[in-house]
Design an enzyme around this catalytic site. Structure first.
Site, PDB file in Angstrom:
ATOM      1  N   THR A   1     -16.606   1.685   3.378  1.00 53.59           N
ATOM      2  CA  THR A   1     -15.169   1.842   3.667  1.00 53.59           C
ATOM      3  C   THR A   1     -14.886   3.340   3.712  1.00 53.59           C
ATOM      4  O   THR A   1     -15.764   4.169   3.435  1.00 53.59           O
ATOM      5  CB  THR A   1     -14.298   1.218   2.554  1.00 53.59           C
TER       6      THR A   1
ATOM      7  N   LYS B   1     -12.761   1.843 -14.199  1.00 47.60           N
ATOM      8  CA  LYS B   1     -13.263   0.523 -13.798  1.00 47.60           C
ATOM      9  C   LYS B   1     -13.833  -0.240 -15.001  1.00 47.60           C
ATOM     10  O   LYS B   1     -13.763  -1.472 -15.040  1.00 47.60           O
ATOM     11  CB  LYS B   1     -14.306   0.668 -12.689  1.00 47.60           C
TER      12      LYS B   1
ATOM     13  N   ASP C   1       3.605   2.331  -4.560  1.00 48.68           N
ATOM     14  CA  ASP C   1       2.811   3.327  -5.287  1.00 48.68           C
ATOM     15  C   ASP C   1       2.591   2.752  -6.681  1.00 48.68           C
ATOM     16  O   ASP C   1       3.541   2.646  -7.473  1.00 48.68           O
ATOM     17  CB  ASP C   1       3.554   4.663  -5.349  1.00 48.68           C
ATOM     18  N   VAL C   2       1.357   2.383  -6.997  1.00 41.55           N
ATOM     19  CA  VAL C   2       1.103   1.707  -8.274  1.00 41.55           C
ATOM     20  C   VAL C   2       1.274   2.631  -9.484  1.00 41.55           C
ATOM     21  O   VAL C   2       1.236   2.165 -10.615  1.00 41.55           O
ATOM     22  CB  VAL C   2      -0.298   1.039  -8.329  1.00 41.55           C
TER      23      VAL C   2
ATOM     24  N   ASN D   1      -6.220  -4.463  -5.993  1.00 41.50           N
ATOM     25  CA  ASN D   1      -7.297  -3.813  -5.238  1.00 41.50           C
ATOM     26  C   ASN D   1      -7.050  -2.317  -5.045  1.00 41.50           C
ATOM     27  O   ASN D   1      -7.999  -1.565  -4.815  1.00 41.50           O
ATOM     28  CB  ASN D   1      -7.433  -4.512  -3.877  1.00 41.50           C
TER      29      ASN D   1
ATOM     30  N   ASP E   1       0.849  -1.200   0.000  1.00 41.43           N
ATOM     31  CA  ASP E   1       0.000   0.000   0.000  1.00 41.43           C
ATOM     32  C   ASP E   1       0.879   1.243   0.000  1.00 41.43           C
ATOM     33  O   ASP E   1       2.046   1.200   0.382  1.00 41.43           O
ATOM     34  CB  ASP E   1      -0.903   0.009   1.241  1.00 41.43           C
TER      35      ASP E   1
ATOM     36  N   TYR F   1     -13.451   7.697 -12.714  1.00 44.62           N
ATOM     37  CA  TYR F   1     -13.533   6.438 -11.943  1.00 44.62           C
ATOM     38  C   TYR F   1     -14.284   5.380 -12.750  1.00 44.62           C
ATOM     39  O   TYR F   1     -13.829   4.240 -12.879  1.00 44.62           O
ATOM     40  CB  TYR F   1     -14.226   6.698 -10.604  1.00 44.62           C
TER      41      TYR F   1
HETATM   42  P1  NAD Z   1      -9.974   2.484   0.527  1.00 44.56           P
HETATM   43  O1  NAD Z   1      -9.715   3.883   0.156  1.00 44.56           O
HETATM   44  O2  NAD Z   1     -10.330   2.156   1.938  1.00 44.56           O
HETATM   45  O3  NAD Z   1      -8.756   1.544   0.124  1.00 44.56           O
HETATM   46  C1  NAD Z   1      -8.006   1.754  -1.044  1.00 44.56           C
HETATM   47  C2  NAD Z   1      -6.565   1.418  -0.713  1.00 44.56           C
HETATM   48  O4  NAD Z   1      -5.779   1.646  -1.888  1.00 44.56           O
HETATM   49  C3  NAD Z   1      -6.026   2.338   0.386  1.00 44.56           C
HETATM   50  O5  NAD Z   1      -5.378   1.579   1.399  1.00 44.56           O
HETATM   51  C4  NAD Z   1      -5.068   3.242  -0.369  1.00 44.56           C
HETATM   52  O6  NAD Z   1      -3.990   3.720   0.420  1.00 44.56           O
HETATM   53  C5  NAD Z   1      -4.598   2.320  -1.493  1.00 44.56           C
HETATM   54  N1  NAD Z   1      -4.017   3.091  -2.596  1.00 44.56           N
HETATM   55  C6  NAD Z   1      -4.521   4.235  -3.149  1.00 44.56           C
HETATM   56  N2  NAD Z   1      -3.668   4.701  -4.064  1.00 44.56           N
HETATM   57  C7  NAD Z   1      -2.629   3.844  -4.116  1.00 44.56           C
HETATM   58  C8  NAD Z   1      -1.430   3.789  -4.865  1.00 44.56           C
HETATM   59  N3  NAD Z   1      -1.102   4.763  -5.762  1.00 44.56           N
HETATM   60  N4  NAD Z   1      -0.574   2.763  -4.677  1.00 44.56           N
HETATM   61  C9  NAD Z   1      -0.864   1.796  -3.760  1.00 44.56           C
HETATM   62  N5  NAD Z   1      -1.968   1.802  -2.987  1.00 44.56           N
HETATM   63  C10 NAD Z   1      -2.846   2.814  -3.174  1.00 44.56           C
HETATM   64  O7  NAD Z   1     -11.137   2.004  -0.448  1.00 44.56           O
HETATM   65  P2  NAD Z   1     -11.869   0.587  -0.615  1.00 44.56           P
HETATM   66  O8  NAD Z   1     -13.308   0.886  -0.635  1.00 44.56           O
HETATM   67  O9  NAD Z   1     -11.323  -0.429   0.304  1.00 44.56           O
HETATM   68  O10 NAD Z   1     -11.442   0.260  -2.132  1.00 44.56           O
HETATM   69  C11 NAD Z   1     -10.669  -0.859  -2.510  1.00 44.56           C
HETATM   70  C12 NAD Z   1     -10.911  -1.136  -3.983  1.00 44.56           C
HETATM   71  O11 NAD Z   1     -12.285  -1.483  -4.152  1.00 44.56           O
HETATM   72  C13 NAD Z   1     -10.661   0.070  -4.899  1.00 44.56           C
HETATM   73  O12 NAD Z   1     -10.084  -0.359  -6.107  1.00 44.56           O
HETATM   74  C14 NAD Z   1     -12.065   0.588  -5.156  1.00 44.56           C
HETATM   75  O13 NAD Z   1     -12.160   1.306  -6.355  1.00 44.56           O
HETATM   76  C15 NAD Z   1     -12.829  -0.712  -5.203  1.00 44.56           C
HETATM   77  N6  NAD Z   1     -14.260  -0.588  -4.986  1.00 44.56           N
HETATM   78  C16 NAD Z   1     -14.730  -0.012  -3.863  1.00 44.56           C
HETATM   79  C17 NAD Z   1     -16.090   0.098  -3.679  1.00 44.56           C
HETATM   80  C18 NAD Z   1     -16.675   0.750  -2.462  1.00 44.56           C
HETATM   81  O14 NAD Z   1     -17.871   1.057  -2.495  1.00 44.56           O
HETATM   82  N7  NAD Z   1     -15.926   0.945  -1.382  1.00 44.56           N
HETATM   83  C19 NAD Z   1     -16.987  -0.380  -4.663  1.00 44.56           C
HETATM   84  C20 NAD Z   1     -16.460  -0.967  -5.808  1.00 44.56           C
HETATM   85  C21 NAD Z   1     -15.093  -1.072  -5.949  1.00 44.56           C
END
Ligand code: NAD
Length: 249
Positions: free
Chosen positions: A189, A158, A62-63, A89, A43, A154
């Protein structure tokens, strides 16, 4: 004869989960570890901001940096003795009207959510292709398929991730690397704290969820674990909705 349900286990499989410091990624790491996998978590957040969770290596990632993606994948494989599973993720969101979305916002969201998943997948291929059967699971979204206002970069990121899932599945099928994705609707979240605090928005979105509840992080993680397991051994190129029926309407 294999024990009933054993195809769902991940004993001894080496997994890397990105964006695993918190939220859905932290839960995916916890569930994979609970099924017997050895999990490296990566992360961008500093260690002090990570949720406690599964044991195993914690890597700074950092992706948006190709060099860092390559290095983190190599470090995970070195720490775990190879790599069998990758979960893409890591992601960010941005809520803005299309006409107010500037290049910086557009580029950042695409860079993290789409190009970032590609960078890590490309880096992981070197390891996954040596350890077949292997699997990649991407975390897409219902917005991969449906249009939601004020979410253009976004949604496009996706949608791209869902299609990248299909292309990589096709390209790597003969290496026995399966590539699938999950597509959750709103999960409680940190990412969704803002929209969940908006009653009008949530009323509109909840009306579109036939099961009448939001998925939990565990609902998402269980589906990821299934797609990563040999129980899904003939499934590739699929995007599995975790949405209580949103997409069937
Ligand atoms: P979150 O913000 O709690 O977690 C996302 C994580 O990604 C964080 O820990 C963040 O630090 C990390 N991150 C962000 N940029 C980064 C980078 N450049 N390099 C490495 N790590 C990085 O959000 P979440 O809800 O847990 O989301 C996780 C995944 O699920 C995401 O891809 C999000 O798009 C997807 N998603 C979330 C939801 C929702 O409703 N929460 C719905 C559909 C999809």
């Amino acid at each position: 004869m294999a024990q009933a349900g054993s195809a769902f286990r991940l004993d001894g499989r080496a997994a890397l989960v990105t964006g695993a410091a918190r939220g859905i990624g932290a839960e995916i790491a916890r569930v994979l570890a609970g099924l017997g996998a050895n999990v490296a978590r990566a992360d961008i957040l500093p260690e002090t901001e990570w949720e406690s969770g599964a044991a195993g290596p914690r890597l700074s990632l950092d992706v948006t940096s190709t060099a860092t993606c390559d290095a983190v994948v190599d470090r995970a494989a070195a720490a775990l003795g190879g790599l069998d599973l990758l979960v893409n993720n890591a992601g960010i969101n941005a809520y803005e009207a299309a006409e107010a979305t500037d290049d910086a916002m557009w580029n950042k969201v695409i860079d993290v959510n789409l190009t970032g998943a590609f960078r890590i997948s490309r880096a992981a291929y070197r390891h996954l292709s040596k350890r077949t059967p292997a699997a990649i699971v991407n975390v897409a979204s219902t917005i991969s398929f449906i249009a939601i206002k004020r979410n253009v970069p976004y949604g496009v990121s996706k949608a791209g991730l869902a299609h990248m899932t299909r292309i990589l599945a096709l390209e790597w099928a003969d290496r026995n690397i399966r590539v699938n994705a999950v597509a959750p609707t709103i999960v409680p979240t940190d990412m969704t704290a803002g929209i969940r605090a908006d009653p009008a928005y949530m009323k509109m979105r909840m009306a579109g969820i036939p099961m009448g509840r939001l998925p939990s992080t565990t609902d998402v993680a269980n589906a990821v674990a299934f797609l990563a397991s040999s129980a899904a051994g003939m499934i590739t190129g699929q995007v599995l909705a975790i949405d209580g029926g949103v997409l069937v309407q």
